[in-house]
Scaffold this active site. Structure first.
Site, PDB file in Angstrom:
ATOM      1  N   TYR A  53       0.830  -1.207   0.000  1.00 54.56           N
ATOM      2  CA  TYR A  53       0.000   0.000   0.000  1.00 54.56           C
ATOM      3  C   TYR A  53       0.860   1.249   0.000  1.00 54.56           C
ATOM      4  O   TYR A  53       1.996   1.229   0.480  1.00 54.56           O
ATOM      5  CB  TYR A  53      -0.894   0.003   1.247  1.00 54.56           C
ATOM      6  CG  TYR A  53      -1.944  -1.075   1.279  1.00 54.56           C
ATOM      7  CD1 TYR A  53      -2.294  -1.794   0.142  1.00 54.56           C
ATOM      8  CD2 TYR A  53      -2.587  -1.399   2.474  1.00 54.56           C
ATOM      9  CE1 TYR A  53      -3.258  -2.793   0.194  1.00 54.56           C
ATOM     10  CE2 TYR A  53      -3.559  -2.385   2.530  1.00 54.56           C
ATOM     11  CZ  TYR A  53      -3.885  -3.083   1.390  1.00 54.56           C
ATOM     12  OH  TYR A  53      -4.844  -4.069   1.451  1.00 54.56           O
ATOM     13  N   SER A 218     -13.584  -4.873   1.330  1.00 52.88           N
ATOM     14  CA  SER A 218     -14.485  -4.253   0.354  1.00 52.88           C
ATOM     15  C   SER A 218     -15.953  -4.571   0.617  1.00 52.88           C
ATOM     16  O   SER A 218     -16.691  -4.956  -0.298  1.00 52.88           O
ATOM     17  CB  SER A 218     -14.101  -4.693  -1.065  1.00 52.88           C
ATOM     18  OG  SER A 218     -14.576  -3.778  -2.035  1.00 52.88           O
ATOM     19  N   GLY A 223     -16.978   0.927  -2.939  1.00 52.61           N
ATOM     20  CA  GLY A 223     -17.762   2.160  -2.931  1.00 52.61           C
ATOM     21  C   GLY A 223     -19.000   2.100  -3.799  1.00 52.61           C
ATOM     22  O   GLY A 223     -19.841   3.000  -3.761  1.00 52.61           O
ATOM     23  N   LEU A 225     -21.633   0.195  -3.570  1.00 55.76           N
ATOM     24  CA  LEU A 225     -22.863   0.049  -2.798  1.00 55.76           C
ATOM     25  C   LEU A 225     -23.318   1.346  -2.125  1.00 55.76           C
ATOM     26  O   LEU A 225     -24.423   1.408  -1.595  1.00 55.76           O
ATOM     27  CB  LEU A 225     -22.696  -1.057  -1.758  1.00 55.76           C
ATOM     28  CG  LEU A 225     -22.787  -2.482  -2.322  1.00 55.76           C
ATOM     29  CD1 LEU A 225     -22.213  -3.501  -1.333  1.00 55.76           C
ATOM     30  CD2 LEU A 225     -24.231  -2.833  -2.665  1.00 55.76           C
ATOM     31  N   GLY A 227     -23.958   3.831  -3.842  1.00 56.55           N
ATOM     32  CA  GLY A 227     -24.877   4.364  -4.840  1.00 56.55           C
ATOM     33  C   GLY A 227     -24.295   5.452  -5.710  1.00 56.55           C
ATOM     34  O   GLY A 227     -24.953   5.947  -6.629  1.00 56.55           O
ATOM     35  N   LYS A 228     -23.044   5.841  -5.465  1.00 55.02           N
ATOM     36  CA  LYS A 228     -22.491   6.981  -6.210  1.00 55.02           C
ATOM     37  C   LYS A 228     -22.311   6.697  -7.694  1.00 55.02           C
ATOM     38  O   LYS A 228     -22.314   7.619  -8.510  1.00 55.02           O
ATOM     39  CB  LYS A 228     -21.174   7.440  -5.586  1.00 55.02           C
ATOM     40  CG  LYS A 228     -20.046   6.417  -5.588  1.00 55.02           C
ATOM     41  CD  LYS A 228     -18.861   6.963  -4.802  1.00 55.02           C
ATOM     42  CE  LYS A 228     -17.750   5.946  -4.624  1.00 55.02           C
ATOM     43  NZ  LYS A 228     -16.666   6.465  -3.750  1.00 55.02           N
TER      44      LYS A 228
END
Length: 339
Positions: A53, A218, A223, A225, A227-228
């Site tokens: 990372y 996750s 991300g 879920l 809704g973006k």
């Protein structure tokens, strides 16, 4: 706060784990400290990082996340925090990590090199849970486990785990540990969410029978879920908008796996279901991911500290049988949205 044990270990962790993979890229050090402090103050004692990372992994940024986590760790009593990290998987797999000149393997040499570098960056004498980021298709698992076992005996690692593994891989490793009297994988960190329930196919059975814990990552499906991606306008700076611009075919394929007609259709149904129960889709998704008996701690992530509140509400919102049945109806109607 609800705490659960990982596998057969003495690691008693919060049911939500704070992930850190954006630290050092889309999240700077100041914001990362706000996220870590907010999680710690809320009662979260479990934090997950990796030598690879931040994401997307680049030669010039690898290790930066562990450095940030290490600097923050110095501000807290070490025994109050449970740190998980990972050695990058083998270059023989689906991805060549920009670590150790792209020659990574899960062999004794690389395991020992990786742990020393992680300990240095994290500024700690030990890592509570040390994980294989993904399996090695070449090096025999016995060799890998022997090297991990030595780290446990040396006190540099308390327990070990795997990640992105299969039912065969986990079972093979578990039986090898039994037969050779070696430290075993106490956990498996795999993708698991409302949009990706494939863990139920076989791995959940292995975990239940062998008392190995899933650490789902996750839970928000990257991300999706939230809704973006269902909006008419999708910002250019969100994860999969960025991924679609990458030259790497692997990264583009990942974006299409997470964002496609089936995932968006399923997400719209989960948004309506969340409204019915008076919670945000984020809270619903995190609650689902941490609901099951084979799960020890669900790993959440955030680019900004303001994003955490809806995830934290999952501590109090529980999935009951009625809601679970409604979720299962959607999952049967739209089978495996992520493939």
């Amino acid at each position: 706060m609800e705490y659960r044990y990982i596998g057969k270990t003495g690691l008693r962790v919060s049911s939500i784990c704070m992930g850190t993979m954006t630290f050092g890229s889309s999240t700077d050090k100041v914001e990362a400290f706000k996220i870590l402090d907010m999680a710690y103050d809320r009662g979260i004692n479990f934090f997950d990082t990796a030598e690879l990372y931040p994401v997307s992994p680049k030669k010039e940024t690898i290790g930066n996340t562990e450095i940030i986590v290490g600097e923050w760790l110095k501000t807290k009593p070490r025994d109050s925090v449970i740190i998980a990290s990972k050695i990058a998987g083998a270059a023989s797999g689906w991805f060549v990590p920009p670590v150790r000149h792209g020659l990574t393997a899960i062999d004794s040499f690389h395991i020992k090199r990786a742990i020393e570098d992680s300990l240095r960056r994290l500024q700690t004498e030990y890592i509570d849970l040390y994980q294989m980021h993904w399996p090695d298709t070449i090096v025999p698992i016995e060799e890998s486990l022997k090297a991990f076992d030595e780290l446990v005996k040396e006190g540099k690692v308390r327990y070990i785990g795997t990640s992105n593994d299969s039912a065969y891989g986990l079972t093979k490793a578990n039986e090898t540990s039994k037969n050779k009297n070696l430290a075993r994988f106490e956990s498996i960190q795999n993708n698991f969410s409302l949009l990706n329930p494939r863990f139920f196919d076989e791995l959940a059975n292995v975990c239940r029978r062998e008392n190995i814990s899933l650490l789902p990552y996750s839970p928000m499906a990257g991300g999706v879920l939230s809704g973006k991606y269902n909006n008419d306008f999708v910002s250019d700076d969100v994860r999969f908008s960025i991924y679609l611009k990458e030259k790497s075919k692997r990264v583009q394929a990942m974006a299409h796996r997470f964002v496609n007609s089936k995932t968006l259709e399923a997400t719209s149904k989960y948004i309506e279901l969340a409204k019915e129960y008076g919670v945000s889709p984020v809270t619903l998704a995190v609650s689902y991911s941490k609901h099951f008996d084979f799960v020890a701690s669900t790993i959440i992530g955030a680019r900004k500290h303001e994003q955490l509140e809806e995830s934290f509400k999952a501590f109090d919102f529980k999935i009951d049988e009625e809601l679970l049945k409604k979720i299962e109806v959607i999952q049967k109607e739209i089978l495996y949205p992520m493939g």
